[in-house]
Motif scaffolding. Structure first.
Motif, PDB file in Angstrom:
ATOM      1  N   SER A 206      14.903   5.184   4.713  1.00 15.01           N
ATOM      2  CA  SER A 206      13.855   4.740   5.563  1.00 15.01           C
ATOM      3  C   SER A 206      14.357   4.463   6.852  1.00 15.01           C
ATOM      4  CB  SER A 206      13.280   3.315   5.210  1.00 15.01           C
ATOM      5  OG  SER A 206      12.170   3.048   6.086  1.00 15.01           O
ATOM      6  N   PRO A 207      14.304   5.276   8.075  1.00 19.90           N
ATOM      7  CA  PRO A 207      14.888   5.133   9.120  1.00 19.90           C
ATOM      8  C   PRO A 207      14.732   3.744   9.776  1.00 19.90           C
ATOM      9  CG  PRO A 207      14.115   7.320   9.017  1.00 19.90           C
ATOM     10  CD  PRO A 207      13.389   6.578   7.842  1.00 19.90           C
ATOM     11  N   PRO A 208      13.534   3.164   9.781  1.00 16.28           N
ATOM     12  CA  PRO A 208      13.217   1.807  10.463  1.00 16.28           C
ATOM     13  C   PRO A 208      14.134   0.713   9.717  1.00 16.28           C
ATOM     14  CG  PRO A 208      11.261   2.825  10.297  1.00 16.28           C
ATOM     15  CD  PRO A 208      12.193   3.708   9.179  1.00 16.28           C
TER      16      PRO A 208
ATOM     17  N   LEU B  41      12.011  -7.551   1.810  1.00 16.67           N
ATOM     18  CA  LEU B  41      11.231  -6.624   0.807  1.00 16.67           C
ATOM     19  C   LEU B  41      10.460  -7.494  -0.211  1.00 16.67           C
ATOM     20  CD1 LEU B  41      13.368  -3.590   0.350  1.00 16.67           C
ATOM     21  CD2 LEU B  41      11.400  -3.666   1.466  1.00 16.67           C
ATOM     22  N   ALA B  42      11.050  -8.708  -0.751  1.00 16.55           N
ATOM     23  CA  ALA B  42      10.531  -9.486  -1.730  1.00 16.55           C
ATOM     24  C   ALA B  42       9.447 -10.111  -1.037  1.00 16.55           C
ATOM     25  CB  ALA B  42      11.664 -10.464  -2.403  1.00 16.55           C
ATOM     26  N   ARG B  43       9.695 -10.805  -0.059  1.00 17.38           N
ATOM     27  CA  ARG B  43       8.464 -11.443   0.805  1.00 17.38           C
ATOM     28  C   ARG B  43       7.352 -10.534   0.850  1.00 17.38           C
ATOM     29  NH1 ARG B  43      11.587 -14.299   5.453  1.00 17.38           N
ATOM     30  NH2 ARG B  43      11.365 -12.279   5.986  1.00 17.38           N
ATOM     31  N   ALA B  44       7.629  -9.272   1.360  1.00 21.63           N
ATOM     32  CA  ALA B  44       6.236  -8.437   1.497  1.00 21.63           C
ATOM     33  C   ALA B  44       5.924  -8.057   0.260  1.00 21.63           C
ATOM     34  CB  ALA B  44       6.995  -7.031   2.316  1.00 21.63           C
ATOM     35  N   GLY B  45       6.650  -7.894  -0.679  1.00 20.63           N
ATOM     36  CA  GLY B  45       6.141  -7.464  -2.105  1.00 20.63           C
ATOM     37  C   GLY B  45       5.342  -8.651  -2.501  1.00 20.63           C
ATOM     38  N   TYR B  46       5.458  -9.935  -2.487  1.00 15.19           N
ATOM     39  CA  TYR B  46       4.835 -11.037  -2.869  1.00 15.19           C
ATOM     40  C   TYR B  46       3.534 -10.804  -2.173  1.00 15.19           C
ATOM     41  CZ  TYR B  46       2.481 -15.783  -2.968  1.00 15.19           C
ATOM     42  OH  TYR B  46       1.754 -16.634  -3.187  1.00 15.19           O
ATOM     43  N   PHE B  47       3.370 -10.689  -0.893  1.00 16.17           N
ATOM     44  CA  PHE B  47       2.028 -10.676  -0.138  1.00 16.17           C
ATOM     45  C   PHE B  47       1.145  -9.493  -0.642  1.00 16.17           C
ATOM     46  CE2 PHE B  47       4.398 -13.841   2.470  1.00 16.17           C
ATOM     47  CZ  PHE B  47       3.445 -14.725   2.413  1.00 16.17           C
ATOM     48  N   LEU B  48       1.865  -8.383  -0.754  1.00 15.72           N
ATOM     49  CA  LEU B  48       1.130  -7.168  -1.379  1.00 15.72           C
ATOM     50  C   LEU B  48       0.595  -7.493  -2.788  1.00 15.72           C
ATOM     51  CD1 LEU B  48       3.583  -4.096  -0.203  1.00 15.72           C
ATOM     52  CD2 LEU B  48       1.150  -5.059   0.617  1.00 15.72           C
ATOM     53  N   MET B  49       1.269  -8.016  -3.406  1.00 17.32           N
ATOM     54  CA  MET B  49       0.528  -8.177  -4.946  1.00 17.32           C
ATOM     55  C   MET B  49      -0.235  -9.577  -4.858  1.00 17.32           C
ATOM     56  SD  MET B  49       4.024  -8.512  -7.416  1.00 17.32           S
ATOM     57  CE  MET B  49       4.961  -9.341  -6.497  1.00 17.32           C
ATOM     58  N   ARG B  50      -0.351 -10.522  -3.875  1.00 16.53           N
ATOM     59  CA  ARG B  50      -1.332 -11.415  -3.827  1.00 16.53           C
ATOM     60  C   ARG B  50      -2.381 -11.028  -3.083  1.00 16.53           C
ATOM     61  NH1 ARG B  50      -0.657 -16.389   0.491  1.00 16.53           N
ATOM     62  NH2 ARG B  50      -1.401 -14.709   1.719  1.00 16.53           N
ATOM     63  N   ASP B  51      -2.489 -10.076  -2.055  1.00 20.01           N
ATOM     64  CA  ASP B  51      -3.694  -9.823  -1.124  1.00 20.01           C
ATOM     65  C   ASP B  51      -3.753  -8.234  -1.491  1.00 20.01           C
ATOM     66  OD1 ASP B  51      -3.145 -12.180  -0.027  1.00 20.01           O
ATOM     67  OD2 ASP B  51      -2.321 -11.612   1.532  1.00 20.01           O
ATOM     68  N   GLY B  52      -3.196  -7.319  -2.032  1.00 18.00           N
ATOM     69  CA  GLY B  52      -3.367  -6.183  -1.962  1.00 18.00           C
ATOM     70  C   GLY B  52      -3.027  -5.352  -0.722  1.00 18.00           C
ATOM     71  N   GLY B  53      -3.435  -4.229  -0.529  1.00 17.45           N
ATOM     72  CA  GLY B  53      -3.070  -3.314   0.904  1.00 17.45           C
ATOM     73  C   GLY B  53      -2.103  -2.607   0.649  1.00 17.45           C
ATOM     74  N   ARG B  54      -1.399  -2.186   1.713  1.00 12.45           N
ATOM     75  CA  ARG B  54      -0.172  -1.145   1.559  1.00 12.45           C
ATOM     76  C   ARG B  54       0.815  -1.864   2.719  1.00 12.45           C
ATOM     77  NH1 ARG B  54      -1.838   4.354   0.784  1.00 12.45           N
ATOM     78  NH2 ARG B  54      -0.047   4.993   1.956  1.00 12.45           N
ATOM     79  N   PHE B  55       2.133  -1.249   2.317  1.00  2.89           N
ATOM     80  CA  PHE B  55       3.410  -1.521   2.621  1.00  2.89           C
ATOM     81  C   PHE B  55       3.435  -1.103   4.240  1.00  2.89           C
ATOM     82  CE2 PHE B  55       7.835  -1.407   3.720  1.00  2.89           C
ATOM     83  CZ  PHE B  55       8.046  -2.613   3.697  1.00  2.89           C
ATOM     84  N   ASP B  56       3.495  -1.996   5.324  1.00  2.00           N
ATOM     85  CA  ASP B  56       3.725  -1.531   6.555  1.00  2.00           C
ATOM     86  C   ASP B  56       5.084  -1.804   7.098  1.00  2.00           C
ATOM     87  OD1 ASP B  56       3.257  -0.491   8.998  1.00  2.00           O
ATOM     88  OD2 ASP B  56       2.151  -2.270  10.021  1.00  2.00           O
ATOM     89  N   VAL B  57       5.854  -0.656   7.026  1.00  2.00           N
ATOM     90  CA  VAL B  57       7.162  -0.866   7.582  1.00  2.00           C
ATOM     91  C   VAL B  57       7.489  -1.408   8.862  1.00  2.00           C
ATOM     92  CG1 VAL B  57       7.824   1.379   8.248  1.00  2.00           C
ATOM     93  CG2 VAL B  57       9.626   0.139   7.088  1.00  2.00           C
ATOM     94  N   GLN B  58       6.571  -1.249   9.618  1.00  2.00           N
ATOM     95  CA  GLN B  58       6.726  -1.557  11.067  1.00  2.00           C
ATOM     96  C   GLN B  58       6.467  -3.254  11.111  1.00  2.00           C
ATOM     97  OE1 GLN B  58       8.272  -0.134  13.754  1.00  2.00           O
ATOM     98  NE2 GLN B  58       8.457   1.759  12.256  1.00  2.00           N
ATOM     99  N   ARG B  59       5.703  -3.567  10.227  1.00  2.00           N
ATOM    100  CA  ARG B  59       5.343  -5.162  10.370  1.00  2.00           C
ATOM    101  C   ARG B  59       6.259  -5.901   9.702  1.00  2.00           C
ATOM    102  NH1 ARG B  59      -0.065  -7.810   7.609  1.00  2.00           N
ATOM    103  NH2 ARG B  59       0.658 -10.062   8.305  1.00  2.00           N
ATOM    104  N   ALA B  60       7.134  -5.354   8.726  1.00  2.00           N
ATOM    105  CA  ALA B  60       8.031  -5.862   8.061  1.00  2.00           C
ATOM    106  C   ALA B  60       9.360  -5.870   8.784  1.00  2.00           C
ATOM    107  CB  ALA B  60       8.206  -5.433   6.618  1.00  2.00           C
ATOM    108  N   PHE B  61       9.834  -4.799   9.522  1.00  2.00           N
ATOM    109  CA  PHE B  61      11.118  -4.540   9.972  1.00  2.00           C
ATOM    110  C   PHE B  61      11.292  -4.076  11.582  1.00  2.00           C
ATOM    111  CE2 PHE B  61      11.808  -4.075   5.512  1.00  2.00           C
ATOM    112  CZ  PHE B  61      12.990  -4.835   5.342  1.00  2.00           C
ATOM    113  N   GLY B  62       9.897  -4.271  12.017  1.00  2.00           N
ATOM    114  CA  GLY B  62       9.549  -3.615  13.456  1.00  2.00           C
ATOM    115  C   GLY B  62      10.071  -4.804  14.358  1.00  2.00           C
TER     116      GLY B  62
END
Length: 98
Positions: free
Chosen positions: A50-52, A77-98
């Motif tokens: 992943s370039p970003p 990634l672990a924090r993002a994974g937790y919120f994806l499991m809790r709330d659903g949705g899709r992983f947004d790389v710009q939101r996590a690493f932008g």
């Protein structure tokens, strides 16, 4: 709440701080070792493909050791994974690493 999951995944230090002073460390093996391994492997894969995330990792690695930078990617990634499991949705790389 995401930090509790990150702690369970062994993505944070196990030190005790009170009033800004270190009061000790310990209990470093508390948590799930398999989740720790899985998130580190995810960080290895993410920094490779992943370039970003690679750019973020390179900036972090220029300021500290590469192992610490890899662990920081795994923590994010672990924090993002937790919120994806809790709330659903899709992983947004710009939101996590932008």
């Amino acid at each position: 709440m995401g930090n509790g999951y990150a702690s369970y995944c062994r993505m944070v230090k196990s030190e005790r701080i009170s009033n800004g002073k270190k009061k000790g460390h310990g209990n470093r093996k508390c948590g799930n070792r398999y989740l720790a391994w899985a998130w580190i492997e995810a960080a290895n894969f993410a920094t490779r493909f992943s370039p970003p995330i690679q750019r973020w990792f390179d900036r972090k690695a220029s300021r500290c050791h590469k192992v610490v930078a890899r662990k920081a990617v795994a923590h994010k990634l672990a924090r993002a994974g937790y919120f994806l499991m809790r709330d659903g949705g899709r992983f947004d790389v710009q939101r996590a690493f932008g």
